[in-house]
Design an enzyme around this catalytic site. Structure first.
Site, PDB file in Angstrom:
ATOM      1  N   LYS A   1      -5.935   6.966  -1.363  1.00  0.00           N
ATOM      2  CA  LYS A   1      -6.753   6.274  -0.364  1.00  0.00           C
ATOM      3  C   LYS A   1      -6.677   4.765  -0.526  1.00  0.00           C
ATOM      4  O   LYS A   1      -6.895   4.244  -1.624  1.00  0.00           O
ATOM      5  CB  LYS A   1      -8.209   6.745  -0.437  1.00  0.00           C
ATOM      6  CG  LYS A   1      -8.366   8.131   0.151  1.00  0.00           C
ATOM      7  CD  LYS A   1      -9.807   8.548   0.277  1.00  0.00           C
ATOM      8  CE  LYS A   1      -9.862   9.946   0.891  1.00  0.00           C
ATOM      9  NZ  LYS A   1     -11.210  10.519   0.818  1.00  0.00           N
ATOM     10  N   GLY A   2      -6.350   4.084   0.557  1.00  0.00           N
ATOM     11  CA  GLY A   2      -6.273   2.623   0.549  1.00  0.00           C
ATOM     12  C   GLY A   2      -4.983   2.082  -0.048  1.00  0.00           C
ATOM     13  O   GLY A   2      -4.770   0.881  -0.081  1.00  0.00           O
TER      14      GLY A   2
ATOM     15  N   SER B   1      -6.307  -3.260   7.762  1.00  0.00           N
ATOM     16  CA  SER B   1      -5.819  -1.983   7.236  1.00  0.00           C
ATOM     17  C   SER B   1      -4.448  -2.105   6.595  1.00  0.00           C
ATOM     18  O   SER B   1      -3.630  -2.916   7.011  1.00  0.00           O
ATOM     19  CB  SER B   1      -5.736  -0.981   8.402  1.00  0.00           C
ATOM     20  OG  SER B   1      -5.014   0.160   8.029  1.00  0.00           O
ATOM     21  N   ALA B   2      -4.203  -1.247   5.603  1.00  0.00           N
ATOM     22  CA  ALA B   2      -2.885  -1.207   4.963  1.00  0.00           C
ATOM     23  C   ALA B   2      -1.879  -0.442   5.818  1.00  0.00           C
ATOM     24  O   ALA B   2      -0.676  -0.504   5.598  1.00  0.00           O
ATOM     25  CB  ALA B   2      -3.004  -0.507   3.610  1.00  0.00           C
ATOM     26  N   SER B   3      -2.383   0.274   6.806  1.00  0.00           N
ATOM     27  CA  SER B   3      -1.513   1.184   7.564  1.00  0.00           C
ATOM     28  C   SER B   3      -0.585   0.449   8.519  1.00  0.00           C
ATOM     29  O   SER B   3      -0.993  -0.465   9.229  1.00  0.00           O
ATOM     30  CB  SER B   3      -2.364   2.171   8.358  1.00  0.00           C
ATOM     31  OG  SER B   3      -1.513   2.952   9.177  1.00  0.00           O
TER      32      SER B   3
ATOM     33  N   ASP C   1     -13.738   2.112   2.442  1.00  0.00           N
ATOM     34  CA  ASP C   1     -13.999   3.406   1.789  1.00  0.00           C
ATOM     35  C   ASP C   1     -13.181   3.580   0.511  1.00  0.00           C
ATOM     36  O   ASP C   1     -13.249   4.623  -0.123  1.00  0.00           O
ATOM     37  CB  ASP C   1     -13.697   4.575   2.744  1.00  0.00           C
ATOM     38  CG  ASP C   1     -12.214   4.776   2.926  1.00  0.00           C
ATOM     39  OD1 ASP C   1     -11.493   3.764   3.084  1.00  0.00           O
ATOM     40  OD2 ASP C   1     -11.752   5.930   2.894  1.00  0.00           O
TER      41      ASP C   1
ATOM     42  N   ASN D   1       0.636   2.128  10.855  1.00  0.00           N
ATOM     43  CA  ASN D   1       0.445   2.933  12.073  1.00  0.00           C
ATOM     44  C   ASN D   1      -0.859   2.586  12.792  1.00  0.00           C
ATOM     45  O   ASN D   1      -1.258   3.307  13.709  1.00  0.00           O
ATOM     46  CB  ASN D   1       0.437   4.419  11.714  1.00  0.00           C
ATOM     47  CG  ASN D   1       1.773   4.877  11.165  1.00  0.00           C
ATOM     48  OD1 ASN D   1       2.805   4.694  11.806  1.00  0.00           O
ATOM     49  ND2 ASN D   1       1.779   5.445   9.978  1.00  0.00           N
TER      50      ASN D   1
ATOM     51  N   ASP E   1     -11.878  -1.634   7.493  1.00  0.00           N
ATOM     52  CA  ASP E   1     -10.734  -0.822   7.122  1.00  0.00           C
ATOM     53  C   ASP E   1     -10.627   0.262   8.201  1.00  0.00           C
ATOM     54  O   ASP E   1     -11.597   0.528   8.923  1.00  0.00           O
ATOM     55  CB  ASP E   1     -11.012  -0.197   5.734  1.00  0.00           C
ATOM     56  CG  ASP E   1      -9.945   0.784   5.335  1.00  0.00           C
ATOM     57  OD1 ASP E   1      -8.751   0.442   5.435  1.00  0.00           O
ATOM     58  OD2 ASP E   1     -10.298   1.914   4.937  1.00  0.00           O
ATOM     59  N   LEU E   2      -9.461   0.876   8.333  1.00  0.00           N
ATOM     60  CA  LEU E   2      -9.276   1.887   9.393  1.00  0.00           C
ATOM     61  C   LEU E   2      -9.486   3.315   8.863  1.00  0.00           C
ATOM     62  O   LEU E   2     -10.450   3.997   9.218  1.00  0.00           O
ATOM     63  CB  LEU E   2      -7.862   1.746   9.979  1.00  0.00           C
ATOM     64  CG  LEU E   2      -7.452   2.775  11.025  1.00  0.00           C
ATOM     65  CD1 LEU E   2      -8.268   2.627  12.309  1.00  0.00           C
ATOM     66  CD2 LEU E   2      -5.958   2.645  11.359  1.00  0.00           C
ATOM     67  N   ASP E   3      -8.552   3.751   7.992  1.00  0.00           N
ATOM     68  CA  ASP E   3      -8.573   5.125   7.498  1.00  0.00           C
ATOM     69  C   ASP E   3      -9.803   5.353   6.628  1.00  0.00           C
ATOM     70  O   ASP E   3      -9.971   4.708   5.603  1.00  0.00           O
ATOM     71  CB  ASP E   3      -7.297   5.409   6.682  1.00  0.00           C
ATOM     72  CG  ASP E   3      -6.038   5.299   7.525  1.00  0.00           C
ATOM     73  OD1 ASP E   3      -5.995   5.912   8.594  1.00  0.00           O
ATOM     74  OD2 ASP E   3      -5.097   4.599   7.110  1.00  0.00           O
TER      75      ASP E   3
ATOM     76  N   ARG F   1       1.970   3.001   1.660  1.00  0.00           N
ATOM     77  CA  ARG F   1       2.818   4.204   1.761  1.00  0.00           C
ATOM     78  C   ARG F   1       3.743   4.351   0.551  1.00  0.00           C
ATOM     79  O   ARG F   1       3.803   5.404  -0.075  1.00  0.00           O
ATOM     80  CB  ARG F   1       3.647   4.112   3.051  1.00  0.00           C
ATOM     81  CG  ARG F   1       4.300   5.417   3.439  1.00  0.00           C
ATOM     82  CD  ARG F   1       5.126   5.243   4.696  1.00  0.00           C
ATOM     83  NE  ARG F   1       4.356   4.674   5.799  1.00  0.00           N
ATOM     84  CZ  ARG F   1       4.879   4.143   6.895  1.00  0.00           C
ATOM     85  NH1 ARG F   1       6.191   4.115   7.049  1.00  0.00           N
ATOM     86  NH2 ARG F   1       4.105   3.635   7.840  1.00  0.00           N
TER      87      ARG F   1
ATOM     88  N   THR G   1      -8.330   9.965   8.900  1.00  0.00           N
ATOM     89  CA  THR G   1      -6.910  10.295   8.908  1.00  0.00           C
ATOM     90  C   THR G   1      -6.442  10.826   7.555  1.00  0.00           C
ATOM     91  O   THR G   1      -5.300  11.270   7.442  1.00  0.00           O
ATOM     92  CB  THR G   1      -6.080   9.028   9.240  1.00  0.00           C
ATOM     93  OG1 THR G   1      -6.668   7.947   8.537  1.00  0.00           O
ATOM     94  CG2 THR G   1      -6.050   8.761  10.717  1.00  0.00           C
TER      95      THR G   1
ATOM     96  N   LYS H   1      -3.847  -4.338  -0.649  1.00  0.00           N
ATOM     97  CA  LYS H   1      -5.149  -4.375  -1.323  1.00  0.00           C
ATOM     98  C   LYS H   1      -4.922  -3.866  -2.748  1.00  0.00           C
ATOM     99  O   LYS H   1      -4.093  -2.976  -2.925  1.00  0.00           O
ATOM    100  CB  LYS H   1      -6.136  -3.455  -0.594  1.00  0.00           C
ATOM    101  CG  LYS H   1      -6.392  -3.854   0.863  1.00  0.00           C
ATOM    102  CD  LYS H   1      -7.202  -2.791   1.576  1.00  0.00           C
ATOM    103  CE  LYS H   1      -7.275  -3.072   3.074  1.00  0.00           C
ATOM    104  NZ  LYS H   1      -7.965  -2.027   3.842  1.00  0.00           N
TER     105      LYS H   1
HETATM  106  C1  BG6 Z   1      -4.339   3.323   4.209  1.00  0.00           C
HETATM  107  C2  BG6 Z   1      -4.594   4.745   3.763  1.00  0.00           C
HETATM  108  O1  BG6 Z   1      -5.274   2.947   5.167  1.00  0.00           O
HETATM  109  O2  BG6 Z   1      -3.033   3.204   4.771  1.00  0.00           O
HETATM  110  C3  BG6 Z   1      -3.518   5.192   2.802  1.00  0.00           C
HETATM  111  O3  BG6 Z   1      -5.867   4.830   3.143  1.00  0.00           O
HETATM  112  C4  BG6 Z   1      -2.142   4.995   3.444  1.00  0.00           C
HETATM  113  O4  BG6 Z   1      -3.722   6.521   2.434  1.00  0.00           O
HETATM  114  C5  BG6 Z   1      -1.969   3.549   3.880  1.00  0.00           C
HETATM  115  O5  BG6 Z   1      -1.118   5.337   2.527  1.00  0.00           O
HETATM  116  C6  BG6 Z   1      -0.636   3.272   4.560  1.00  0.00           C
HETATM  117  O6  BG6 Z   1      -0.582   3.954   5.778  1.00  0.00           O
HETATM  118  P1  BG6 Z   1       0.699   4.146   6.661  1.00  0.00           P
HETATM  119  O7  BG6 Z   1       0.124   4.665   7.973  1.00  0.00           O
HETATM  120  O8  BG6 Z   1       1.342   2.807   6.835  1.00  0.00           O
HETATM  121  O9  BG6 Z   1       1.594   5.107   6.000  1.00  0.00           O
HETATM  122 MG    MG Z   2      -9.581   3.470   3.880  1.00  0.00          MG
END
Ligand code: BG6
Ligand code: MG
Length: 223
Positions: free
Chosen positions: A46-47, A115-117, A171, A119, A10-12, A50, A18, A146
């Site tokens: 967390k996790g 990662s879910a992000s 995490d 970004n 996982d990233l964040d 958005r 972050t 997830k």
């Molecule tokens: C997860 C974070 O890795 O990514 C979350 O733990 C976050 O808090 C999610 O909302 C989505 O991230 P992003 O960067 O696409 O807004």
């Molecule tokens: Mg995380």
């Protein structure tokens, strides 16, 4: 028992801290909407994707918005978040991460980000970490969040490995669940109290020996 050959991260909260920037950006948005939002509330995000994060904040404020408005506010939050992320310094990589990744690569493990992000690409390139991973699966590549296993199953697939040859570093509870739903063991980054469902917990990657960790995890078993 298959041998572990792949590590999915996982990233964040695992590679980089972050969460504080997500919090600051959500806080600014919550203030705009007059919603009380605390760091404790932020733990719930967390996790979480958005949009789902914003829906939790709206629920805290007892507010309902249309889909269009929700999209608009998520866009504003992301602009604020990106302002922080563009200034991210290499020193903000979590302790021990660079050493751990380099050591694991030397030992021949294949590594992917899961990662879910949306970004993740910006974050990895800002931290000079893009090359550290053989595959990057992020929020732009997966349809289901997830605890759905999609992100980790895709990670294993892109590494060319079976699911039982991979372990996950997470995490967030939803992430640990996603690993289990994918049929993979999960190393929790945190405490047993915060991640009761993890197969093993470590405070972070600092000082962690991958081979010893895999030994402690024990053999993979179905179900
Ligand atoms: C997860 C974070 O890795 O990514 C979350 O733990 C976050 O808090 C999610 O909302 C989505 O991230 P992003 O960067 O696409 O807004
Ligand atoms: Mg995380």
């Amino acid at each position: 028992m298959g041998k572990i050959k792949g590590l999915l991260f996982d990233l964040d909260g695992v590679i980089v801290d972050t969460a504080k920037y997500h919090y600051l950006a959500w806080k600014e948005l919550a203030d705009m909407l007059n919603i009380p939002f605390t760091e404790k509330d932020n733990e719930r995000l967390k996790g979480v994707s958005r949009m789902k994060s914003f829906e939790i904040i709206l629920e805290i404020g007892g507010l309902e918005l249309s889909e269009d408005e929700k999209e608009k506010y998520c866009g504003i939050k992301n602009e604020i978040y990106l302002e922080y992320i563009r200034k991210l310094r290499k020193e903000e990589v979590l302790p021990g991460v660079n050493v751990f990744l380099a050591d694991a690569r030397r030992k021949g493990y294949r590594m992917a980000l899961g990662s879910a992000s949306k970004n993740a690409g910006v974050i990895l390139s800002g931290l000079n970490l893009t090359e550290a991973f053989d595959a990057v699966i992020d929020g732009t590549k997966v349809k289901t969040a997830k605890p759905d296993p999609e992100v980790f199953l895709l990670g294993a697939k892109e590494l060319g490995l079976n699911r039982e040859a991979c372990i996950v570093f997470e995490d967030a509870r939803a992430g640990v669940e996603a690993a289990h739903n994918a049929g993979m063991k999960a190393v929790g980054i945190g405490t047993k109290e915060s991640l009761p469902n993890a197969d093993i917990c470590i405070p972070g990657l600092f000082g962690t020996n991958i081979e010893e960790l895999i030994r402690q995890l024990g053999p993979w078993r179905k179900g």
